[in-house]
Scaffold this active site. Structure first.
Site, short mmCIF file in Angstrom:
data_model
loop_
_atom_site.label_atom_id
_atom_site.label_comp_id
_atom_site.label_asym_id
_atom_site.label_seq_id
_atom_site.Cartn_x
_atom_site.Cartn_y
_atom_site.Cartn_z
N LYS A 196 0.86 -1.19 0.00
CA LYS A 196 0.00 0.00 0.00
C LYS A 196 0.89 1.23 0.00
CE LYS A 196 -3.75 2.33 2.48
NZ LYS A 196 -4.66 2.27 3.64
N ARG A 206 -10.98 9.49 1.61
CA ARG A 206 -10.90 10.14 2.91
C ARG A 206 -12.06 11.11 3.11
NH1 ARG A 206 -4.29 10.73 2.56
NH2 ARG A 206 -3.89 8.51 3.00
N LYS A 223 0.98 10.08 5.73
CA LYS A 223 1.17 8.71 6.20
C LYS A 223 2.44 8.07 5.65
CE LYS A 223 -3.80 8.08 6.87
NZ LYS A 223 -4.95 7.16 6.80
N GLU A 239 7.73 -6.67 1.29
CA GLU A 239 6.57 -6.50 2.16
C GLU A 239 5.57 -7.63 1.94
OE1 GLU A 239 5.59 -4.36 4.45
OE2 GLU A 239 6.80 -2.54 4.26
N LYS A 254 -2.09 -1.52 -3.78
CA LYS A 254 -2.97 -0.35 -3.76
C LYS A 254 -2.11 0.90 -3.88
CE LYS A 254 -6.49 1.95 -0.91
NZ LYS A 254 -7.19 1.98 0.39
N SER A 280 -10.25 5.43 -5.05
CA SER A 280 -11.23 6.50 -5.24
C SER A 280 -10.78 7.56 -6.22
CB SER A 280 -11.56 7.14 -3.89
OG SER A 280 -10.38 7.67 -3.27
N TYR A 319 -14.87 0.57 -7.36
CA TYR A 319 -16.13 1.29 -7.28
C TYR A 319 -16.91 1.19 -8.60
CZ TYR A 319 -13.54 3.12 -3.33
OH TYR A 319 -12.79 3.22 -2.17
#
Length: 330
Positions: A196, A206, A223, A239, A254, A280, A319
């Site tokens: 991610k 968000r 982040k 990872e 992602k 999104s 989506y």
């Protein structure tokens, strides 16, 4: 001298193109993200995600019924938590009667066969919009992992089939797997957000959950200390392999389109299903361009989805899922 092989013979009409097509899209490819809010008879459009909504539990059940009837059989649940229930330790996430727990039960009671995955993360519950407990301006890894493990058990107890930790704390997959095993949830799966990236494409999401990092002194503004640097490639493989070793059943990349090279790298390196989250910002960009008349919405949508699957995705969180299935069924 004419060529013996003319590749255009396999492109001459739709019938032959369909017959030899390498990548086929179907409803079974999709994991449908759903946003849940408190209240009754609530269907709120998300301003930055046209034609995508937040649902109260009563309308969530109706939405899930529609998905099921369309052949979409897997959902990923997210909750928008009221501000008065947010704190620095995510205490509300462990409430057995919390919104997530009730959402899980709503879906499973209505459609027991629907696969329910749940977002395991701090940010919807955090007063600061981060994926972990903050102390002296630092996101604490191990203390946050302990809470994430407890959150996962709570979701499993409510009936979740899979938990989907999206936080990117180190060691959380092992902690979650051990916590689930200790509580007897040996069949509860883990879909790990393994690669991610700290992406600018998450903005509309968000907005949907009101979960952006707050602008306060001694609070990290982004982040980047725990999500991956988007310049890195080999780190994603490390990872992902670590998460598999710790017990992940499905691994995720992602965002989607800008990271298809990573999808292919990981698909070539691992032997578990690979998920991709078409996020999104990717959704919002196409919707905006289509509203302006600059792009053919359906044509670009299908090209994007096909590219994601072609790159190696076994699961596509998108989506666009309903839009795609409607188009396929025409």
């Amino acid at each position: 001298m004419y060529p013996l092989r003319r590749n255009r013979r396999l492109r001459a009409n739709e019938a032959i193109r369909s017959l030899v097509r390498e990548t086929i899209i179907s409803p079974d490819d999709f994991l449908v993200p759903l946003f849940v809010v408190e209240g009754k008879n609530v269907k709120e459009e998300i301003a930055s995600m046209p034609n995508y909504y937040r649902y109260s539990l009563d309308l969530l059940e109706k939405e899930v019924k529609e998905l099921w009837n369309m052949g979409l059989k897997s959902v990923l649940l997210f909750v928008k938590v009221p501000d008065n229930l947010k704190d620095n330790r995510g205490a509300e996430a462990l409430n057995d009667n919390g919104l997530m727990q009730r959402a899980i039960k709503t879906v499973k009671n209505a459609f027991p066969g629907m696969l329910v995955m749940t977002d395991v993360a701090f940010d919807p519950y955090s007063a600061y919009g981060h994926d972990g407990i903050i102390e002296n301006g630092i996101i604490l890894n191990d203390e946050s992992v302990d809470m994430l493990a407890q959150m996962s058990v709570s979701h499993a107890n409510a009936g979740a089939d899979f938990v989907a930790p999206s936080d990117m704390m180190d060691g959380r997959i092992l902690a979650i797997r051990e916590a689930l095993e200790d509580e007897g949830f040996t069949d509860t799966g883990i879909m790990s957000y393994s690669a991610k990236y700290a992406s600018a494409f998450y903005g509309p999401f968000r907005d949907a959950l009101d979960s952006a990092p707050v602008d306060m002194k001694n609070i990290p503004k982004d982040k980047k200390t725990y999500q991956m640097d988007y310049a890195n490639r080999f780190e994603a493989i490390r990872e992902t392999e670590m998460d598999i070793d710790e017990g992940a059943d499905i691994v995720m990349v992602k965002p989607g389109l800008c990271y298809l090279d990573i999808v292919r790298e990981i698909k070539n390196a691992v032997d578990v299903p690979v998920a991709v989250y078409q996020v999104s910002g990717e959704y919002a960009m196409l919707k905006a361009a289509a509203e302006k008349g600059w792009l053919d919405h359906d044509a670009v949508m299908m090209e994007q989805i096909t590219a994601i699957k072609r790159a190696g995705a076994d699961v596509i969180a998108s989506y666009f899922a309903k839009d795609v299935v409607r188009l396929l069924n025409k």
